[in-house]
Design an enzyme around this catalytic site. Sequence first.
Site, PDB file in Angstrom:
ATOM      1  CG  ASP A   9      -2.047   1.140   1.093  1.00 29.23           C
ATOM      2  OD1 ASP A   9      -2.812   1.730   0.128  1.00 29.23           O
ATOM      3  OD2 ASP A   9      -2.073   1.411   2.331  1.00 29.23           O
ATOM      4  CG  ASP A  11      -2.203   7.182   0.555  1.00 26.39           C
ATOM      5  OD1 ASP A  11      -1.191   7.874   0.042  1.00 26.39           O
ATOM      6  OD2 ASP A  11      -3.586   6.775  -0.232  1.00 26.39           O
ATOM      7  CG  ASP A 135      -3.100   2.532   6.441  1.00 24.75           C
ATOM      8  OD1 ASP A 135      -2.810   2.178   4.879  1.00 24.75           O
ATOM      9  OD2 ASP A 135      -3.668   2.926   6.637  1.00 24.75           O
TER      10      ASP A 135
END
Length: 180
Positions: A9, A11, A135
């Site tokens: 990922d 961000d 996250d």
Amino acid sequence: MTRKSIAIDMDEVLADTLGEIIDAVNFRADLGIKMEALNGQKLKHVIPEHDGLITEVLREPGFFRHLKVMPHAQEVVKKLTEHYDVYIATAAMDVPTSFSDKYEWLLEFFPFLDPQHFVFCGRKNIVKADYLIDDNPRQLEIFTGTPIMFTAVHNINDDRFERVNSWKDVEQYFLDNIEK
């Protein structure tokens, strides 16, 4: 032997997006929010009266272009590419204006990655990799490979997934057992 694949990922994993959002919101609304104040919550739940401002910040042209890189992310991702097929899987559908900025950011800070391995998507269940480092628990829940949660302030209370706290942890997880 077939190489295993890792989807990563962007961000809050490669890029410190939340830090930049907090800085922008603090500046515009004259707040003093600190990262620690989130303590397992998303920013929009801590300051619901400023949810519109958060959205405005995210949609600004150039916002995603100038994010800071997470500590050690570049060096570890480069090492991972020596042993794994590495893909960047970023959920860009919530902020369609982020596409160009995210693409340019990845080219600048991760020039050793093949742009054909950049996946701009919504739900990451479409990503067919062996591992996903993310996250966001919602993305990890629907991923069909091995989900690995990258620690962020909003997910610290979630214990459903194997967890890495930093890029040094990622390095240890994936590279410590590679035959030299």
